[in-house]
Design a protein around this motif. Structure first.
Motif, PDB file in Angstrom:
ATOM      1  N   ALA A  94       0.831  -1.208   0.000  1.00  0.00           N
ATOM      2  CA  ALA A  94       0.000   0.000   0.000  1.00  0.00           C
ATOM      3  C   ALA A  94       0.862   1.252   0.000  1.00  0.00           C
ATOM      4  O   ALA A  94       0.550   2.237  -0.680  1.00  0.00           O
ATOM      5  N   LEU A  95       1.964   1.226   0.741  1.00  0.00           N
ATOM      6  CA  LEU A  95       2.893   2.356   0.751  1.00  0.00           C
ATOM      7  C   LEU A  95       3.475   2.566  -0.639  1.00  0.00           C
ATOM      8  O   LEU A  95       3.553   3.703  -1.124  1.00  0.00           O
ATOM      9  N   MET A  96       3.879   1.499  -1.289  1.00  0.00           N
ATOM     10  CA  MET A  96       4.481   1.606  -2.615  1.00  0.00           C
ATOM     11  C   MET A  96       3.480   2.103  -3.647  1.00  0.00           C
ATOM     12  O   MET A  96       3.867   2.732  -4.634  1.00  0.00           O
ATOM     13  N   ARG A  97       2.176   1.841  -3.415  1.00  0.00           N
ATOM     14  CA  ARG A  97       1.136   2.353  -4.315  1.00  0.00           C
ATOM     15  C   ARG A  97       0.864   3.831  -4.086  1.00  0.00           C
ATOM     16  O   ARG A  97       0.185   4.476  -4.895  1.00  0.00           O
ATOM     17  N   GLY A  98       1.340   4.369  -2.969  1.00  0.00           N
ATOM     18  CA  GLY A  98       1.085   5.766  -2.656  1.00  0.00           C
ATOM     19  C   GLY A  98      -0.126   5.978  -1.781  1.00  0.00           C
ATOM     20  O   GLY A  98      -0.612   7.101  -1.666  1.00  0.00           O
ATOM     21  N   ASP A  99      -0.625   4.905  -1.131  1.00  0.00           N
ATOM     22  CA  ASP A  99      -1.796   5.038  -0.268  1.00  0.00           C
ATOM     23  C   ASP A  99      -1.466   5.758   1.048  1.00  0.00           C
ATOM     24  O   ASP A  99      -2.368   6.182   1.755  1.00  0.00           O
ATOM     25  N   SER A 100      -0.197   5.845   1.381  1.00  0.00           N
ATOM     26  CA  SER A 100       0.216   6.533   2.600  1.00  0.00           C
ATOM     27  C   SER A 100       1.581   7.168   2.375  1.00  0.00           C
ATOM     28  O   SER A 100       2.283   6.833   1.397  1.00  0.00           O
TER      29      SER A 100
END
Length: 346
Positions: A94-100
């Protein structure tokens, strides 16, 4: 022909520059965080204490030692902290997707994860604690687990330890509470998890007890997207400040997480990260220390030039043959292409 050969290196360089993915820099990340007014930190509120969990007095609010830490970090950034919910084993994707902006939820710093993301300086030293039933007498430590059924969480260091042990049946759980519940009713012979988890879910249960001393040693770190080195350095500076002003220790003492191992962490976190050279240090560095970087740049330049010249010569020969011996409309297209670029000033 010469014009084409002189033009193609420039075109190749421009194509490589346009095609090269521009990384999202931490300066941009910091600017976005400050513009929106909050830090989005990924965590799993369903994971449980003592990291982040619903306040029993007000389930709409979250509490936990990492909630306190996130608020301290956000305060130092001049913003507020806002939690971004994701399942624990999905926090890194999720971090790598830009969600956070960051992910912080008892994430263990491992070589595998370091290939995917950056990590801040460690903010907590953890160990693995084995918990067994109160009446268990045969299991006195992790060396006694052969032939036993042991529960743990998916994607943890504890799971790696158990899977490497011969003869141990490993049962994977998605939440911290479930393995201790199963252990209490006899479905498991033991549970191996990080000490902070064991301290909150194993130790207080009258049906359970610790088996042997804590094993191993590892570090929790804040996960950051690759390319966000400046954000990484900013977080390191904030952690060092929280160490020096006593705020980090106060958080750990509040949640009964302070122990002797953290003294080592507090010594290490204030030291400059190995391999990192600041601006002032780089200004004082001798010129010869930059030679490897300059040679690397020269090699890249030569490589691009050779590739560009090879492509230019090959394309030039093809166009020449088509123009001289090709049939219309190919010969006409080749002539038009040559005449167009022949008249292009460089």
């Amino acid at each position: 022909m010469k014009n084409i050969q002189r033009l193609f290196p420039l075109l190749i360089v421009m194509a490589l520059w346009l095609a090269w993915p521009a990384p999202s820099t931490a300066a941009d990340s910091l600017e976005k965080i400050q513009q929106r007014g909050y830090l989005l930190w990924g965590s799993d509120a369903e994971g449980g204490a003592p990291y982040i969990f619903p306040d029993p007095k007000d389930p709409t609010q979250f509490i936990g030692f990492e909630v306190d830490l996130a608020e301290e970090i956000a305060r130092e950034l001049g913003v507020t902290a806002r939690q971004a919910q994701n399942a624990w084993d999905s926090l890194i994707p999720a971090l790598m997707r830009g969600d956070s902006d960051i992910a912080m939820n008892g994430i263990e710093i491992t070589p595998q994860r370091q290939q995917e993301v950056l990590f801040s300086q460690p903010y907590y030293i953890y160990t693995e604690q084995l918990v067994v039933g109160r009446d268990e007498t045969a299991i006195k430590g992790i060396d006694d687990l052969t032939g036993k059924k042991v529960g743990t969480l998916s994607g943890t260091v504890a799971q790696d330890m158990l899977t490497k042990m011969a003869g141990v049946e490993v049962k994977i759980y998605a939440s911290q509470v479930a393995p201790y519940e199963d252990l209490a009713i006899g479905r498991l012979d033991g549970v191996l998890l990080d000490l902070p988890i064991a301290a909150y879910y194993g130790k207080p249960n009258p049906k359970l007890k610790y088996a042997g001393p804590p094993e191993g040693e590892g570090f929790y770190g804040i996960a950051i997207r690759k390319g966000d080195e400046a954000l990484q350095n900013k977080l390191d500076a904030i952690l060092a400040k929280l160490v020096s002003n006593g705020r980090l220790r106060a958080i750990y003492e509040k949640w009964d997480l302070w122990n002797d191992k953290q003294e080592k962490l507090f010594q290490d976190v204030t030291q400059e990260k190995p391999g990192y050279v600041g601006l002032e240090a780089s200004k004082r560095a001798p010129l010869y220390t930059f030679i490897p970087t300059l040679l690397k740049g020269a090699w890249v330049t030569i490589l691009i030039s050779v590739i560009s010249m090879t492509l230019a010569v090959a394309l030039g020969l093809v166009l020449t043959v088509i123009r001289l011996y090709g049939r219309p409309p190919l010969s006409s297209l080749a002539t038009g292409y040559i005449e167009l670029y022949r008249g292009t000033p460089l």
